[in-house]
Design a protein around this motif. Structure first.
Motif, PDB file in Angstrom:
ATOM      1  N   ILE A 138      -0.309  -2.275   7.812  1.00 14.90           N
ATOM      2  CA  ILE A 138      -1.249  -3.377   7.685  1.00 14.90           C
ATOM      3  C   ILE A 138      -0.506  -4.670   7.333  1.00 14.90           C
ATOM      4  O   ILE A 138      -0.731  -5.718   7.918  1.00 14.90           O
ATOM      5  CB  ILE A 138      -2.299  -3.084   6.596  1.00 14.90           C
ATOM      6  CG1 ILE A 138      -3.060  -1.807   6.938  1.00 14.90           C
ATOM      7  CG2 ILE A 138      -3.252  -4.255   6.426  1.00 14.90           C
ATOM      8  CD1 ILE A 138      -3.909  -1.270   5.800  1.00 14.90           C
ATOM      9  N   ARG A 139       0.390  -4.586   6.356  1.00 17.49           N
ATOM     10  CA  ARG A 139       1.159  -5.744   5.913  1.00 17.49           C
ATOM     11  C   ARG A 139       2.438  -5.226   5.285  1.00 17.49           C
ATOM     12  O   ARG A 139       2.456  -4.159   4.693  1.00 17.49           O
ATOM     13  CB  ARG A 139       0.365  -6.546   4.890  1.00 17.49           C
ATOM     14  CG  ARG A 139       0.988  -7.896   4.580  1.00 17.49           C
ATOM     15  CD  ARG A 139       0.164  -8.710   3.600  1.00 17.49           C
ATOM     16  NE  ARG A 139      -1.165  -8.935   4.121  1.00 17.49           N
ATOM     17  CZ  ARG A 139      -2.208  -9.248   3.359  1.00 17.49           C
ATOM     18  NH1 ARG A 139      -2.064  -9.377   2.056  1.00 17.49           N
ATOM     19  NH2 ARG A 139      -3.396  -9.461   3.873  1.00 17.49           N
ATOM     20  N   SER A 140       3.508  -6.015   5.400  1.00 17.70           N
ATOM     21  CA  SER A 140       4.782  -5.577   4.813  1.00 17.70           C
ATOM     22  C   SER A 140       5.582  -6.781   4.322  1.00 17.70           C
ATOM     23  O   SER A 140       5.295  -7.926   4.675  1.00 17.70           O
ATOM     24  CB  SER A 140       5.603  -4.789   5.839  1.00 17.70           C
ATOM     25  OG  SER A 140       5.999  -5.627   6.902  1.00 17.70           O
ATOM     26  N   ILE A 141       6.576  -6.471   3.515  1.00 14.32           N
ATOM     27  CA  ILE A 141       7.508  -7.470   3.020  1.00 14.32           C
ATOM     28  C   ILE A 141       8.888  -6.818   3.038  1.00 14.32           C
ATOM     29  O   ILE A 141       9.026  -5.631   2.782  1.00 14.32           O
ATOM     30  CB  ILE A 141       7.099  -7.959   1.609  1.00 14.32           C
ATOM     31  CG1 ILE A 141       7.926  -9.166   1.191  1.00 14.32           C
ATOM     32  CG2 ILE A 141       7.165  -6.839   0.596  1.00 14.32           C
ATOM     33  CD1 ILE A 141       7.378  -9.872  -0.037  1.00 14.32           C
ATOM     34  N   GLU A 142       9.906  -7.615   3.400  1.00 17.97           N
ATOM     35  CA  GLU A 142      11.266  -7.074   3.522  1.00 17.97           C
ATOM     36  C   GLU A 142      12.224  -7.886   2.664  1.00 17.97           C
ATOM     37  O   GLU A 142      12.106  -9.107   2.566  1.00 17.97           O
ATOM     38  CB  GLU A 142      11.724  -7.098   4.976  1.00 17.97           C
ATOM     39  CG  GLU A 142      13.036  -6.389   5.191  1.00 17.97           C
ATOM     40  CD  GLU A 142      13.322  -6.138   6.665  1.00 17.97           C
ATOM     41  OE1 GLU A 142      14.468  -5.776   6.956  1.00 17.97           O
ATOM     42  OE2 GLU A 142      12.420  -6.306   7.492  1.00 17.97           O
ATOM     43  N   PHE A 143      13.175  -7.192   2.053  1.00 19.16           N
ATOM     44  CA  PHE A 143      14.190  -7.804   1.198  1.00 19.16           C
ATOM     45  C   PHE A 143      15.565  -7.419   1.722  1.00 19.16           C
ATOM     46  O   PHE A 143      15.769  -6.281   2.107  1.00 19.16           O
ATOM     47  CB  PHE A 143      14.083  -7.290  -0.235  1.00 19.16           C
ATOM     48  CG  PHE A 143      12.703  -7.435  -0.798  1.00 19.16           C
ATOM     49  CD1 PHE A 143      12.302  -8.613  -1.384  1.00 19.16           C
ATOM     50  CD2 PHE A 143      11.795  -6.388  -0.728  1.00 19.16           C
ATOM     51  CE1 PHE A 143      11.034  -8.745  -1.894  1.00 19.16           C
ATOM     52  CE2 PHE A 143      10.529  -6.516  -1.239  1.00 19.16           C
ATOM     53  CZ  PHE A 143      10.146  -7.692  -1.825  1.00 19.16           C
ATOM     54  N   SER A 144      16.470  -8.370   1.708  1.00 20.49           N
ATOM     55  CA  SER A 144      17.844  -8.028   2.108  1.00 20.49           C
ATOM     56  C   SER A 144      18.809  -8.427   1.025  1.00 20.49           C
ATOM     57  O   SER A 144      18.451  -9.033   0.049  1.00 20.49           O
ATOM     58  CB  SER A 144      18.205  -8.715   3.409  1.00 20.49           C
ATOM     59  OG  SER A 144      17.886 -10.069   3.396  1.00 20.49           O
TER      60      SER A 144
END
Length: 144
Positions: A138-144
Motif C-alpha cells: 500500500i505504501r512504503s519508505i526506503e532508507f539507504s
C-alpha cells in the motif's frame, strides 16, 4: 546501519487520545533521549509499532544533541491489526506534525526487507505496509 526498535504502542505521534507513549510524556522524553544519545550519527533508527487499528508513517527530526546527531531523523511505522481496522475516514482528523502522508486504512501488516547490495552505497532497508486481504504493498519508505 539501521537500528530497529519495536514498541507495542506508538512512540512518535502525540495528537490522538488513544494508547501511546505521549500519555507518558516524561517516559517518552527519556526514551527519545536514550535513543538519540546511544545512536551513531550515520545510523538510521526505525520504530515499529501497532495497536492503532490504522497504519501510518512518521518522522521525528532531532534538532540538536549528542553524538553529532543534529538533523538526525527517527522514523516510525505503525501497522493495523490483521483483522480489525477502523472504518475509512475515522482518523482523517488526526494530523500529527511528524506524520508522513495520511493514514493507511484497512487491515494491514508491515514488512521489513533488507537489500544487501554489492557495496555500502547499494544497501538499503525498505519498510512497507501491505494489505492483509491481498498482500499488495500500500505504501512504503526506503532508507539507504
Amino acid at each position: 546501519q539501521c537500528r530497529i526498535v519495536v514498541s507495542p504502542i506508538q512512540v512518535l505521534p502525540t495528537c490522538h487520545g488513544w494508547d501511546g507513549w505521549h500519555l507518558f510524556p516524561h517516559e517518552r522524553d527519556r526514551l527519545l533521549h536514550a535513543l538519540q544519545s546511544s545512536a551513531r550519527s550515520t545510523e538510521q533508527l526505525m520504530l515499529l509499532s501497532g495497536d492503532r487499528h490504522v497504519g501510518a508513517f512518521y518522522r521525528y527530526s532531532v534538532m540538536g544533541g549528542e553524538n553529532n546527531n543534529s538533523g538526525w531523523n527517527i522514523h516510525e511505522v505503525t501497522s493495523s491489526s490483521l483483522t480489525h481496522s477502523v472504518p475509512w475516514g475515522f482518523c482523517d482528523h488526526e494530523r500529527d506534525d511528524c506524520q508522513l502522508g495520511g493514514p493507511v486504512y484497512g487491515n494491514n501488516f508491515g514488512l521489513l526487507q533488507r537489500n544487501n547490495g554489492s557495496n555500502s552505497k547499494q544497501k538499503s532497508i525498505q519498510i512497507a505496509l501491505h494489505s492483509a486481504d491481498t498482500g499488495e504493498s500500500i505504501r512504503s519508505i526506503e532508507f539507504s
